[in-house]
Design a protein around this motif. Sequence first.
Motif, PDB file in Angstrom:
ATOM      1  N   LYS A 159       0.848  -1.210   0.000  1.00 24.47           N
ATOM      2  CA  LYS A 159       0.000   0.000   0.000  1.00 24.47           C
ATOM      3  C   LYS A 159       0.877   1.251   0.000  1.00 24.47           C
ATOM      4  O   LYS A 159       1.804   1.359   0.807  1.00 24.47           O
ATOM      5  CB  LYS A 159      -0.931  -0.017   1.208  1.00 24.47           C
ATOM      6  CG  LYS A 159      -1.860   1.190   1.283  1.00 24.47           C
ATOM      7  CD  LYS A 159      -1.357   2.234   2.236  1.00 24.47           C
ATOM      8  CE  LYS A 159      -2.068   3.566   2.135  1.00 24.47           C
ATOM      9  NZ  LYS A 159      -1.581   4.546   3.116  1.00 24.47           N
ATOM     10  N   ALA A 165      -1.487   8.978  13.057  1.00 19.62           N
ATOM     11  CA  ALA A 165      -2.008   8.863  11.687  1.00 19.62           C
ATOM     12  C   ALA A 165      -1.336   7.773  10.871  1.00 19.62           C
ATOM     13  O   ALA A 165      -1.812   7.435   9.792  1.00 19.62           O
ATOM     14  CB  ALA A 165      -1.817  10.197  10.975  1.00 19.62           C
ATOM     15  N   ASP A 205      -5.357   2.474   4.135  1.00 21.47           N
ATOM     16  CA  ASP A 205      -4.687   1.418   4.915  1.00 21.47           C
ATOM     17  C   ASP A 205      -5.665   0.269   5.150  1.00 21.47           C
ATOM     18  O   ASP A 205      -5.297  -0.915   5.073  1.00 21.47           O
ATOM     19  CB  ASP A 205      -4.261   1.938   6.309  1.00 21.47           C
ATOM     20  CG  ASP A 205      -3.268   3.072   6.243  1.00 21.47           C
ATOM     21  OD1 ASP A 205      -2.509   3.146   5.264  1.00 21.47           O
ATOM     22  OD2 ASP A 205      -3.244   3.887   7.194  1.00 21.47           O
ATOM     23  N   GLY A 240      -7.731   8.538   5.712  1.00 20.06           N
ATOM     24  CA  GLY A 240      -6.678   7.557   5.984  1.00 20.06           C
ATOM     25  C   GLY A 240      -7.115   6.119   5.697  1.00 20.06           C
ATOM     26  O   GLY A 240      -6.387   5.168   5.980  1.00 20.06           O
TER      27      GLY A 240
HETATM   28 MG    MG Z   1      -2.480   7.468   5.882  1.00 22.79          MG
END
Ligand code: MG
Length: 417
Positions: A7, A210, A155, A152
């Motif tokens: 990723k 984060a 992920d 975010g």
């Molecule tokens: Mg991120």
Amino acid sequence: MSLIVMKFGGSSVGTPERMKRVAQRIVDRKREGHQCVVVVSAMGDTTDDLIDLSKQICDVAPPAREMDMLLTTGEQVSVALLSMAIHSLGESAMSYTGWQTGIYTEAVHSKARISRIEPHRVLAALESGNVVIVAGFQGMTEGGEITTLGRGGSDTTAVAVAAAIKADLCEIYTDVDGVYSTDPRIVKCARKLNEISYDEMLELANLGAAVLHPRAVECAKHNQVRLVVRSSFNNNEGTHVKEEAAMEQGIVVRGIAYDKNVARISLLGVPEKPGQLAKVFTALAKEQIDVDIIVQGGVQDLADFSFTVGSDDLEKAMAIIESIKPVIEYKQVTSQTGLLKVSIVGAGMVSNPGVAAKMFEAISDLGISINMVSTSEIKISCVIVNERLNEVIQALHTAYGLDTDSTAFVGGPQDRR
Ligand code: MG
Ligand code: ADP
Ligand code: ASP
């Protein structure tokens, strides 16, 4: 040959040059003999830029459905470009949106949870020798509506896809060398962790670190996905996130996290009767508002209670609280923004008395008062006024013996653009 999910976050593909470098890295991995599924985020600050664009069009909050439609375009640009870059290097690649990947989510916009993945297309494309590139952060409801997974969230796409295709490894490439004892952009002598347990990582992520999306960690733990966080800018060994992680002797706190987007709502003079708290929090939950720290006090038959929400949710939460005033019959409601939540996390804390006292002392030594506190077996959080973030984090880092002699980055922090 192993099956790997790789990723790459926004800063890792923020420019065409970076995109090409990432493509080379993927091709190298493939030529080592691995099957690669790649999950990628929108380039650089694209998601923020799209949000800004929507604000220029709408004076009030835009419809959540349309917001998801807009934001998913960012990742779609990335997958197509990355696929092209891989083709230019002589390997075949196929890009897919979240819905083409068979990522189904609950019917909620802006922070939907993945409900299931039907990865046949991904598996077929892999079998034909392609690198498969999947757009992060997006999915589709059973009714065919496009959703996003929360900021975010790429992920989480990566880990969920890794679980669905039974990958041998999920590598999260980012702009730091791994998970550190705290944000290495704030504390220069933060220490890189070679390993961290799922539970500790989950707390840190939930509390604002984060570097990994909380639901990605949850999903990795649930499905026992082998997870590594490492840099897309160098080949340094990353951080392994696993069931159990060894603790260095004499260290009880694994990491320190912070969240700058905290707002407090206080309901004052709430008549004491059963079910009051339940009514307030059910009304908020119905609108997908996450409530964090809750504190209750009061005198005689009137209770006061305060709780925190994310700053972005404050306006919506206040409107809900106003709307239930006739039911709850509270006397007054107040709110405060600009708060900071700092948290310490460590599995060893539970058996070590004095850990909390040290935290309160370090904060009060800076002349800062603590507004709210919350604890669990492996974490302590304090809410304070958000004025001296760097100093507070540095003081806690030092107090718990986490400082290293060297700076966190060998070559200095990567430029975020
Ligand atoms: Mg991120
Ligand atoms: P990506 O675009 O790759 O998803 P993010 O910006 O979401 O990257 O996450 C990486 C950032 O997380 C780092 O640049 C760092 O500033 C921040 N961060 C916060 N806490 C930590 C921590 N404990 N360890 C490493 N990075 C952290
Ligand atoms: N592009 C999305 C965001 O900026 C998702 C992600 O990067 O993981 O939040």
